[in-house]
Design a protein around this motif. Sequence first.
Motif, PDB file in Angstrom:
ATOM      1  N   THR A 120       0.866  -1.176   0.000  1.00  0.00           N
ATOM      2  CA  THR A 120       0.000   0.000   0.000  1.00  0.00           C
ATOM      3  C   THR A 120       0.902   1.225   0.000  1.00  0.00           C
ATOM      4  O   THR A 120       1.826   1.318   0.810  1.00  0.00           O
ATOM      5  N   VAL A 121       0.648   2.160  -0.911  1.00  0.00           N
ATOM      6  CA  VAL A 121       1.459   3.383  -0.952  1.00  0.00           C
ATOM      7  C   VAL A 121       0.697   4.484  -0.215  1.00  0.00           C
ATOM      8  O   VAL A 121      -0.512   4.667  -0.418  1.00  0.00           O
ATOM      9  N   GLY A 122       1.405   5.215   0.628  1.00  0.00           N
ATOM     10  CA  GLY A 122       0.774   6.182   1.528  1.00  0.00           C
ATOM     11  C   GLY A 122       0.334   7.480   0.872  1.00  0.00           C
ATOM     12  O   GLY A 122       0.770   8.556   1.269  1.00  0.00           O
ATOM     13  N   PHE A 123      -0.527   7.372  -0.113  1.00  0.00           N
ATOM     14  CA  PHE A 123      -1.128   8.589  -0.679  1.00  0.00           C
ATOM     15  C   PHE A 123      -2.365   8.908   0.171  1.00  0.00           C
ATOM     16  O   PHE A 123      -3.495   8.572  -0.179  1.00  0.00           O
ATOM     17  N   MET A 124      -2.128   9.586   1.285  1.00  0.00           N
ATOM     18  CA  MET A 124      -3.182   9.734   2.299  1.00  0.00           C
ATOM     19  C   MET A 124      -4.313  10.648   1.872  1.00  0.00           C
ATOM     20  O   MET A 124      -5.417  10.584   2.433  1.00  0.00           O
ATOM     21  N   ARG A 125      -4.056  11.508   0.864  1.00  0.00           N
ATOM     22  CA  ARG A 125      -5.140  12.434   0.499  1.00  0.00           C
ATOM     23  C   ARG A 125      -6.371  11.708  -0.027  1.00  0.00           C
ATOM     24  O   ARG A 125      -7.466  12.245  -0.014  1.00  0.00           O
ATOM     25  N   ARG A 126      -6.183  10.481  -0.513  1.00  0.00           N
ATOM     26  CA  ARG A 126      -7.347   9.695  -0.971  1.00  0.00           C
ATOM     27  C   ARG A 126      -8.304   9.405   0.183  1.00  0.00           C
ATOM     28  O   ARG A 126      -9.434   8.995  -0.049  1.00  0.00           O
ATOM     29  N   PHE A 127      -7.815   9.586   1.419  1.00  0.00           N
ATOM     30  CA  PHE A 127      -8.656   9.338   2.598  1.00  0.00           C
ATOM     31  C   PHE A 127      -9.203  10.632   3.185  1.00  0.00           C
ATOM     32  O   PHE A 127      -9.850  10.615   4.220  1.00  0.00           O
ATOM     33  N   ASP A 128      -8.936  11.752   2.523  1.00  0.00           N
ATOM     34  CA  ASP A 128      -9.444  13.046   2.990  1.00  0.00           C
ATOM     35  C   ASP A 128     -10.894  13.198   2.522  1.00  0.00           C
ATOM     36  O   ASP A 128     -11.197  13.011   1.340  1.00  0.00           O
ATOM     37  N   LYS A 129     -11.775  13.570   3.454  1.00  0.00           N
ATOM     38  CA  LYS A 129     -13.203  13.645   3.132  1.00  0.00           C
ATOM     39  C   LYS A 129     -13.471  14.636   1.997  1.00  0.00           C
ATOM     40  O   LYS A 129     -14.349  14.429   1.170  1.00  0.00           O
ATOM     41  N   GLY A 130     -12.726  15.728   1.978  1.00  0.00           N
ATOM     42  CA  GLY A 130     -12.933  16.746   0.946  1.00  0.00           C
ATOM     43  C   GLY A 130     -12.673  16.196  -0.454  1.00  0.00           C
ATOM     44  O   GLY A 130     -13.502  16.322  -1.363  1.00  0.00           O
ATOM     45  N   TYR A 131     -11.527  15.550  -0.629  1.00  0.00           N
ATOM     46  CA  TYR A 131     -11.230  14.967  -1.946  1.00  0.00           C
ATOM     47  C   TYR A 131     -12.242  13.874  -2.292  1.00  0.00           C
ATOM     48  O   TYR A 131     -12.637  13.717  -3.448  1.00  0.00           O
ATOM     49  N   GLN A 132     -12.654  13.121  -1.267  1.00  0.00           N
ATOM     50  CA  GLN A 132     -13.628  12.044  -1.550  1.00  0.00           C
ATOM     51  C   GLN A 132     -14.946  12.633  -2.056  1.00  0.00           C
ATOM     52  O   GLN A 132     -15.543  12.122  -3.006  1.00  0.00           O
ATOM     53  N   TRP A 300       1.080  -0.122  -8.222  1.00  0.00           N
ATOM     54  CA  TRP A 300       0.873   0.430  -9.553  1.00  0.00           C
ATOM     55  C   TRP A 300       0.623   1.943  -9.464  1.00  0.00           C
ATOM     56  O   TRP A 300       1.151   2.724 -10.270  1.00  0.00           O
ATOM     57  N   ASP A 301      -0.168   2.388  -8.499  1.00  0.00           N
ATOM     58  CA  ASP A 301      -0.399   3.826  -8.321  1.00  0.00           C
ATOM     59  C   ASP A 301       0.925   4.539  -8.018  1.00  0.00           C
ATOM     60  O   ASP A 301       1.162   5.654  -8.484  1.00  0.00           O
ATOM     61  N   GLY A 302       1.769   3.885  -7.217  1.00  0.00           N
ATOM     62  CA  GLY A 302       3.075   4.478  -6.910  1.00  0.00           C
ATOM     63  C   GLY A 302       3.920   4.607  -8.154  1.00  0.00           C
ATOM     64  O   GLY A 302       4.570   5.639  -8.395  1.00  0.00           O
ATOM     65  N   TYR A 303       3.917   3.552  -8.995  1.00  0.00           N
ATOM     66  CA  TYR A 303       4.671   3.577 -10.257  1.00  0.00           C
ATOM     67  C   TYR A 303       4.106   4.656 -11.186  1.00  0.00           C
ATOM     68  O   TYR A 303       4.852   5.447 -11.778  1.00  0.00           O
ATOM     69  N   ALA A 304       2.770   4.694 -11.310  1.00  0.00           N
ATOM     70  CA  ALA A 304       2.130   5.629 -12.261  1.00  0.00           C
ATOM     71  C   ALA A 304       2.422   7.080 -11.874  1.00  0.00           C
ATOM     72  O   ALA A 304       2.650   7.925 -12.755  1.00  0.00           O
ATOM     73  N   ALA A 305       2.437   7.384 -10.591  1.00  0.00           N
ATOM     74  CA  ALA A 305       2.795   8.750 -10.184  1.00  0.00           C
ATOM     75  C   ALA A 305       4.274   9.002 -10.482  1.00  0.00           C
ATOM     76  O   ALA A 305       4.650  10.103 -10.920  1.00  0.00           O
ATOM     77  N   GLY A 306       5.085   7.982 -10.285  1.00  0.00           N
ATOM     78  CA  GLY A 306       6.532   8.127 -10.510  1.00  0.00           C
ATOM     79  C   GLY A 306       6.888   8.440 -11.951  1.00  0.00           C
ATOM     80  O   GLY A 306       7.805   9.244 -12.214  1.00  0.00           O
ATOM     81  N   VAL A 307       6.188   7.854 -12.913  1.00  0.00           N
ATOM     82  CA  VAL A 307       6.543   8.137 -14.320  1.00  0.00           C
ATOM     83  C   VAL A 307       6.113   9.559 -14.708  1.00  0.00           C
ATOM     84  O   VAL A 307       6.737  10.187 -15.574  1.00  0.00           O
ATOM     85  N   VAL A 308       5.071  10.083 -14.075  1.00  0.00           N
ATOM     86  CA  VAL A 308       4.703  11.486 -14.322  1.00  0.00           C
ATOM     87  C   VAL A 308       5.794  12.400 -13.736  1.00  0.00           C
ATOM     88  O   VAL A 308       6.207  13.385 -14.358  1.00  0.00           O
ATOM     89  N   VAL A 309       6.285  12.034 -12.544  1.00  0.00           N
ATOM     90  CA  VAL A 309       7.397  12.787 -11.944  1.00  0.00           C
ATOM     91  C   VAL A 309       8.589  12.800 -12.903  1.00  0.00           C
ATOM     92  O   VAL A 309       9.186  13.846 -13.157  1.00  0.00           O
ATOM     93  N   ASP A 310       8.934  11.635 -13.457  1.00  0.00           N
ATOM     94  CA  ASP A 310      10.079  11.548 -14.391  1.00  0.00           C
ATOM     95  C   ASP A 310       9.914  12.520 -15.547  1.00  0.00           C
ATOM     96  O   ASP A 310      10.846  13.235 -15.921  1.00  0.00           O
ATOM     97  N   ALA A 311       8.721  12.522 -16.148  1.00  0.00           N
ATOM     98  CA  ALA A 311       8.482  13.401 -17.306  1.00  0.00           C
ATOM     99  C   ALA A 311       8.572  14.867 -16.870  1.00  0.00           C
ATOM    100  O   ALA A 311       9.146  15.705 -17.579  1.00  0.00           O
TER     101      ALA A 311
END
Length: 335
Positions: A120-132, A300-311
């Motif tokens: 599990t990758v700690g993208f905690m904002r997915r657990f924020d009520k506002g974003y939800q 996979w979410d961690g990888y997908a964010a990482g390739v955007v960072v690379d670009a």
Amino acid sequence: MTVRIGVIGAGGMGRAHIERIETELAGGRVVAVADLNLDGARAVAEPLGAKAYGTGAELIADPDVDAVLIATFGSVHAPDVIAAVQAGKYVLVEKPLATLTEDSLRILEAEQAAGKKLITVGFMRRFDKGYQEMREALVAGDHGYATLVHCRHRNPSVPEGYTTRNMIDDTAIHEIDTCRYLLGEEIVRVRIDTPRSTSHRFEHLADPLVLVAYTESGVRIDDEVNVNIGFGYSIECELVMEQGTIRLSDQHRTVVRDGEGERNPICRSHIDRFHDAFNAEVQQWIRAVERDEHTGSSAWDGYAAGVVVDAAVRSLESGGVEVPVEMIAKPAFYN
Ligand code: ISE
């Protein structure tokens, strides 16, 4: 069952997680702490009656550790994540999953070889009520589809060792993941704009910068990353749909109105701003480990964010040209 958790990394984030597991959450107990600074690990472990280790590898090998929480720097995550997976232990790793794409790919391979989603990758904002609520509003479809997302990521200050690359791989990575989560699609091209720098920065930083990205369907995202704003930790996000917009409210519960005007307090750090989201994330992880289930953002979410960072880093290094995001085909394992 009480999940016996080993925490790797006894810095600010590791200690904040230990505090929440020990005092606010149910179902878990910290039984071991590891840090390269063994004295630092001991200082945190002893009051809990937990063991202290000088390396993540020793902690992961401890049969009394059921699950592992990694809160070290992103650049050193990969060996510990891979060791945990090879030991068959669930692991909650703070963002970013890794700072190099080859490390993220090795992690994906190790997890697939283990045959089970353990990371599990700690993208905690997915657990924020506002974003939800923002995501629910878009999914409900009453306002049409999304066209734009405006984000602002402001920090009071950053330490001298923090680099311009960190503005992308450590800071903007939150909006990269949040936009993937909100929109339910991938980012396909990105560029970095570098406006006039603030005088309140260390000389080596290009601060602020703006990340501009487009998704598969053409939604345009802009993210102001401004890490020496002084006044506080301030996160804003507005999702624009065809016939309505929805944005995060501020972090406050109350507003003061007096002769000076109307205002709310502004917090100083992500640990305060996203306190409830962190709690929800770690609590859900503990419950899932109990049930032998995966939860939260995947490797996979961690990888997908990482390739955007690379670009984005390539764009920064090449003076702001738009760079396509290069991504492997998603393995069926992650569907
Ligand atoms: C830090 O690591 C975080 O995750 C914070 O949310 C972010 O605001 C900060 O810029 C990062 O360094």
